[in-house]
Scaffold this motif. Structure first.
Motif, PDB file in Angstrom:
ATOM      1  N   LEU A  23       0.842  -1.197   0.000  1.00 56.28           N
ATOM      2  CA  LEU A  23       0.000   0.000   0.000  1.00 56.28           C
ATOM      3  C   LEU A  23       0.881   1.253   0.000  1.00 56.28           C
ATOM      4  O   LEU A  23       0.568   2.252  -0.649  1.00 56.28           O
ATOM      5  N   MET A  24       2.017   1.162   0.694  1.00 57.79           N
ATOM      6  CA  MET A  24       2.955   2.273   0.676  1.00 57.79           C
ATOM      7  C   MET A  24       3.508   2.485  -0.735  1.00 57.79           C
ATOM      8  O   MET A  24       3.626   3.624  -1.214  1.00 57.79           O
ATOM      9  N   MET A  25       3.816   1.353  -1.389  1.00 57.49           N
ATOM     10  CA  MET A  25       4.314   1.411  -2.766  1.00 57.49           C
ATOM     11  C   MET A  25       3.284   2.106  -3.670  1.00 57.49           C
ATOM     12  O   MET A  25       3.646   2.938  -4.520  1.00 57.49           O
ATOM     13  N   VAL A  26       2.002   1.803  -3.465  1.00 59.26           N
ATOM     14  CA  VAL A  26       0.953   2.463  -4.251  1.00 59.26           C
ATOM     15  C   VAL A  26       0.997   3.976  -4.016  1.00 59.26           C
ATOM     16  O   VAL A  26       0.952   4.765  -4.962  1.00 59.26           O
ATOM     17  N   GLY A  27       1.138   4.357  -2.744  1.00 56.23           N
ATOM     18  CA  GLY A  27       1.249   5.779  -2.411  1.00 56.23           C
ATOM     19  C   GLY A  27       2.439   6.424  -3.117  1.00 56.23           C
ATOM     20  O   GLY A  27       2.345   7.536  -3.642  1.00 56.23           O
ATOM     21  N   MET A  28       3.567   5.680  -3.163  1.00 59.92           N
ATOM     22  CA  MET A  28       4.768   6.208  -3.812  1.00 59.92           C
ATOM     23  C   MET A  28       4.545   6.399  -5.318  1.00 59.92           C
ATOM     24  O   MET A  28       4.962   7.404  -5.894  1.00 59.92           O
ATOM     25  N   TYR A  29       3.897   5.416  -5.955  1.00 62.94           N
ATOM     26  CA  TYR A  29       3.642   5.547  -7.398  1.00 62.94           C
ATOM     27  C   TYR A  29       2.673   6.687  -7.699  1.00 62.94           C
ATOM     28  O   TYR A  29       2.789   7.353  -8.721  1.00 62.94           O
ATOM     29  N   ILE A  30       1.707   6.888  -6.807  1.00 63.46           N
ATOM     30  CA  ILE A  30       0.793   8.025  -7.012  1.00 63.46           C
ATOM     31  C   ILE A  30       1.599   9.328  -6.994  1.00 63.46           C
ATOM     32  O   ILE A  30       1.480  10.169  -7.885  1.00 63.46           O
ATOM     33  N   ALA A  31       2.478   9.447  -5.992  1.00 62.73           N
ATOM     34  CA  ALA A  31       3.298  10.659  -5.894  1.00 62.73           C
ATOM     35  C   ALA A  31       4.230  10.769  -7.099  1.00 62.73           C
ATOM     36  O   ALA A  31       4.434  11.856  -7.649  1.00 62.73           O
ATOM     37  N   TYR A  32       4.777   9.607  -7.519  1.00 65.16           N
ATOM     38  CA  TYR A  32       5.688   9.604  -8.668  1.00 65.16           C
ATOM     39  C   TYR A  32       4.957  10.068  -9.934  1.00 65.16           C
ATOM     40  O   TYR A  32       5.457  10.909 -10.693  1.00 65.16           O
TER      41      TYR A  32
ATOM     42  N   ILE B 138      -3.323  -9.757  -1.632  1.00 64.44           N
ATOM     43  CA  ILE B 138      -3.603  -8.371  -2.038  1.00 64.44           C
ATOM     44  C   ILE B 138      -2.296  -7.662  -2.373  1.00 64.44           C
ATOM     45  O   ILE B 138      -2.174  -6.972  -3.389  1.00 64.44           O
ATOM     46  N   GLY B 139      -1.283  -7.882  -1.529  1.00 58.61           N
ATOM     47  CA  GLY B 139       0.033  -7.278  -1.748  1.00 58.61           C
ATOM     48  C   GLY B 139       0.619  -7.695  -3.082  1.00 58.61           C
ATOM     49  O   GLY B 139       1.137  -6.873  -3.845  1.00 58.61           O
ATOM     50  N   MET B 140       0.522  -9.000  -3.407  1.00 61.90           N
ATOM     51  CA  MET B 140       1.076  -9.504  -4.665  1.00 61.90           C
ATOM     52  C   MET B 140       0.383  -8.861  -5.862  1.00 61.90           C
ATOM     53  O   MET B 140       1.030  -8.460  -6.835  1.00 61.90           O
ATOM     54  N   VAL B 141      -0.951  -8.783  -5.768  1.00 64.54           N
ATOM     55  CA  VAL B 141      -1.704  -8.197  -6.875  1.00 64.54           C
ATOM     56  C   VAL B 141      -1.293  -6.740  -7.080  1.00 64.54           C
ATOM     57  O   VAL B 141      -1.052  -6.292  -8.211  1.00 64.54           O
ATOM     58  N   LEU B 142      -1.166  -5.999  -5.980  1.00 58.64           N
ATOM     59  CA  LEU B 142      -0.787  -4.591  -6.091  1.00 58.64           C
ATOM     60  C   LEU B 142       0.597  -4.454  -6.730  1.00 58.64           C
ATOM     61  O   LEU B 142       0.803  -3.625  -7.621  1.00 58.64           O
ATOM     62  N   ALA B 143       1.554  -5.301  -6.290  1.00 59.71           N
ATOM     63  CA  ALA B 143       2.915  -5.216  -6.835  1.00 59.71           C
ATOM     64  C   ALA B 143       2.908  -5.526  -8.328  1.00 59.71           C
ATOM     65  O   ALA B 143       3.599  -4.875  -9.118  1.00 59.71           O
ATOM     66  N   ASN B 144       2.109  -6.519  -8.726  1.00 64.08           N
ATOM     67  CA  ASN B 144       2.076  -6.875 -10.147  1.00 64.08           C
ATOM     68  C   ASN B 144       1.362  -5.829 -10.991  1.00 64.08           C
ATOM     69  O   ASN B 144       1.759  -5.560 -12.123  1.00 64.08           O
ATOM     70  N   LEU B 145       0.320  -5.222 -10.430  1.00 64.57           N
ATOM     71  CA  LEU B 145      -0.341  -4.127 -11.147  1.00 64.57           C
ATOM     72  C   LEU B 145       0.638  -2.980 -11.373  1.00 64.57           C
ATOM     73  O   LEU B 145       0.688  -2.396 -12.456  1.00 64.57           O
ATOM     74  N   ALA B 146       1.448  -2.708 -10.354  1.00 65.42           N
ATOM     75  CA  ALA B 146       2.438  -1.630 -10.490  1.00 65.42           C
ATOM     76  C   ALA B 146       3.427  -1.967 -11.603  1.00 65.42           C
ATOM     77  O   ALA B 146       3.831  -1.090 -12.373  1.00 65.42           O
ATOM     78  N   THR B 147       3.820  -3.251 -11.703  1.00 69.16           N
ATOM     79  CA  THR B 147       4.747  -3.661 -12.760  1.00 69.16           C
ATOM     80  C   THR B 147       4.118  -3.475 -14.137  1.00 69.16           C
ATOM     81  O   THR B 147       4.761  -3.023 -15.085  1.00 69.16           O
ATOM     82  N   ILE B 148       2.818  -3.815 -14.239  1.00 76.38           N
ATOM     83  CA  ILE B 148       2.123  -3.675 -15.521  1.00 76.38           C
ATOM     84  C   ILE B 148       2.074  -2.207 -15.943  1.00 76.38           C
ATOM     85  O   ILE B 148       2.379  -1.844 -17.071  1.00 76.38           O
ATOM     86  N   PHE B 149       1.726  -1.337 -14.997  1.00 75.10           N
ATOM     87  CA  PHE B 149       1.539   0.068 -15.363  1.00 75.10           C
ATOM     88  C   PHE B 149       2.848   0.844 -15.476  1.00 75.10           C
ATOM     89  O   PHE B 149       2.978   1.726 -16.299  1.00 75.10           O
ATOM     90  N   PHE B 150       3.807   0.530 -14.613  1.00 73.79           N
ATOM     91  CA  PHE B 150       5.013   1.372 -14.560  1.00 73.79           C
ATOM     92  C   PHE B 150       6.281   0.626 -14.949  1.00 73.79           C
ATOM     93  O   PHE B 150       7.354   1.191 -14.902  1.00 73.79           O
ATOM     94  N   SER B 151       6.191  -0.661 -15.326  1.00 79.33           N
ATOM     95  CA  SER B 151       7.328  -1.546 -15.587  1.00 79.33           C
ATOM     96  C   SER B 151       8.185  -1.677 -14.331  1.00 79.33           C
ATOM     97  O   SER B 151       7.976  -0.964 -13.350  1.00 79.33           O
TER      98      SER B 151
END
Lengths: 304, 226
Positions: A47-56, A110-123
């Motif tokens: 969830l923190m990683m999601v916050g970081m990508y939003i800021a990024y 949930i964590g795994m799904v979020l990490a993989n979604l981040a990979t799909i969207f941001f590589s």
């Protein structure tokens, strides 16, 4: 001890306290969720990683500073947390036959799904936000000409630390001075008694998961000017939050703050005097030592 | 009524009149607490009706019940131990009118229990047993209930404190609140009850006024040990 050695020691402790302040913010979210729902949220770092990508993303596309992004990422993460709790975690909590461990495993998923979604969207590339103040620092000699010691304080670290303190203070005010905050604490302490007082416990759970997520999302924005960002960054922060929660005492907000500071300073000392790569080892030495010697965490020491 | 998978209460039907002190007595495990928990919605009944103030309440969510004027002082007090005494009282007055009246209600509780006023900033978990029971009763009164249910208020207290607690319960009724009390301390409970029901292994076996049950031979031998 020569003055150079003293400078190194003080510098290390200062960095440790700054790191600890951010760690505390990270862990408070986990400990709140732990207190109210009695589960460890192993998607916390993600969830923190999601916050970081939003800021990024806000920085890359709209040139919005990561510190301003806190005010956008925190509400978004709040919403995400509420939805996760309502549609994924709650249905699993309601089923009696499923062991509590299964809810924890669900959070891993949930964590795994979020990490993989981040990979799909941001590589999976490493990202950073090249803010202009990234390497700026304050020197003690700028304020005090004849200071016998020369210490420096990094600008992004100190601003992040200041934000972390501010957010923690607002949270403390919310939890101790408002009826809603008290209701959350009451739910954590005695679920059924809270129901008898008219507290909608289900709503408190959603609110707490949202609040915990928004705190860790804010922490993510505060880490962004300092750390590189990649989709799998969450896992290590989940572990850090978990270690701090155990170190401070399960479900204790004060414990999370103290635990965060202790771990921050300890890691900083390990990095300076043993070697950069040894900080995670120091983390686990603390973790095991706490489990053996103070299983109730730091807060249990004050209760004696 | 079921508790988990085991049925512990069967076909219990009883009523409490406005302004009364009604008592449910019976041995340990007779199902007394289960009945109170069912009324306040913590335990879901398998069937039947609960009527309060002319309305059926068995389908109301437990967290909404307090607004109907029903308060439940649970067994073993169930205070919020990591909160101060005063915060516990605040928790009793979260909704509607009770929230607006919070300052007045608090003054009333402090008048009833001056000890709580002295200890208002102390954590509830660090209070003595008697003080904790006072706080639990005070927290129940904070919602300005029309009916207050006490589950074993004398449990674990010294005899002198038990007497004080019963005096307070009489006072609560004198100020217009209806009382339903569940107790194992049969003698003192019957002495203050207008109406009492005897429960044995999940069934109602006797009912009558407090005074008549106190004279009853069966009650004497079974519960009073005379």
């Amino acid at each position: 001890m020569t003055s150079v050695q003293l400078e190194v020691l003080l510098q290390t402790i200062i960095s440790g306290i700054f790191l600890g302040g951010l760690y505390a913010l990270l862990a408070i979210g986990m400990t709140l969720i732990m207190g109210v729902m009695k589960i460890i949220n192993l998607a916390h770092g993600e969830l923190m990683m999601v916050g970081m990508y939003i800021a990024y993303a806000l920085f890359s596309f709209f040139k919005i500073d990561p510190y301003i992004a806190v005010f956008i990422a925190a509400p978004v993460l709040f919403g995400l947390g509420v939805l996760l709790q309502k549609f994924l975690i709650n249905p699993v909590m309601k089923v009696d036959s499923i062991l509590p461990e299964n809810q924890v495993i669900l959070t891993v998923g949930i964590g795994m799904v979020l990490a993989n979604l981040a990979t799909i969207f941001f590589s999976s590339d490493y990202r950073s936000t090249p803010v202009t103040y990234a390497t700026k620092a304050w020197y003690i000699s700028d304020f005090w000409k004849d200071s016998p010691l020369e210490l420096s304080i990094s600008l992004p670290w100190s601003v992040s630390f200041f934000f972390a303190i501010l957010i923690t203070a607002v949270l403390w005010f919310f939890l101790t001075k408002t009826d809603l905050g008290k209701s959350i604490r009451a739910t954590a302490q005695d679920n059924d008694a809270a129901l008898l007082m008219g507290v909608n416990v289900m709503r408190m759970r959603m609110l707490t998961f949202g609040l915990g997520s928004s705190l860790v999302g804010a922490a993510g924005c505060l880490f962004l000017p300092i750390y590189y960002l990649f989709p799998d960054i969450g896992g290590q922060f989940t572990l850090i939050a978990f270690v701090i929660t155990i170190l401070g005492g399960l479900g204790s907000t004060v414990g999370a703050i103290l635990g965060g500071l202790v771990l921050g300073v300890f890691e900083s000392l390990t990095a300076t005097y043993v070697g950069m790569g040894w900080a995670p080892v120091g983390r686990f030495i603390i973790f095991i030592a706490v489990l053996i010697f103070i299983p109730g965490g730091i807060v249990s020491l004050f209760k004696k | 009524m079921f508790y988990g998978d085991v049925q512990v209460v069967w076909d219990v039907s009883f009523s409490v009149g406005r302004g009364e002190i009604a008592a449910l007595i019976g041995a340990n495990g007779a199902g007394k607490s289960t009945i109170l928990k069912t009324i306040s919605g913590i335990v879901k009944p398998a069937g039947g009706k609960i009527i309060f103030d002319g309305k059926e309440i068995q389908h109301i969510e437990p967290y909404e019940l307090i607004e109907t004027g029903l308060a439940h002082v649970p067994e073993a007090r169930r205070l919020f131990v990591e909160m101060t005494a005063e915060e516990n009282l605040d928790m009793g007055s979260l909704k509607g009118n009770a929230k607006k009246m919070r300052a007045d209600s608090k003054a009333m509780v402090f008048e009833l229990f001056p000890r709580l006023k002295e200890r208002r900033n102390q954590l509830a978990g660090t209070l003595s047993g008697g003080e904790q029971q006072m706080l639990a009763i005070g927290r129940g009164l904070m919602s300005k209930p029309t009916l207050i249910m006490f589950d074993e208020p004398s449990l674990g207290l010294a005899p002198i404190l038990v007497r004080d607690i019963f005096a307070v319960i009489k006072k609560v009724r004198a100020e217009g609140t209806t009382v339903l009390i569940v107790e194992q301390n049969v003698k003192q409970t019957l002495a203050i009850a207008d109406r009492a029901y005897v429960l044995a292994t999940g069934k109602l076996v006797m009912e009558g006024t407090g005074a008549s049950l106190l004279d009853d031979e069966h009650v004497k031998t079974a519960y009073l040990g005379v």
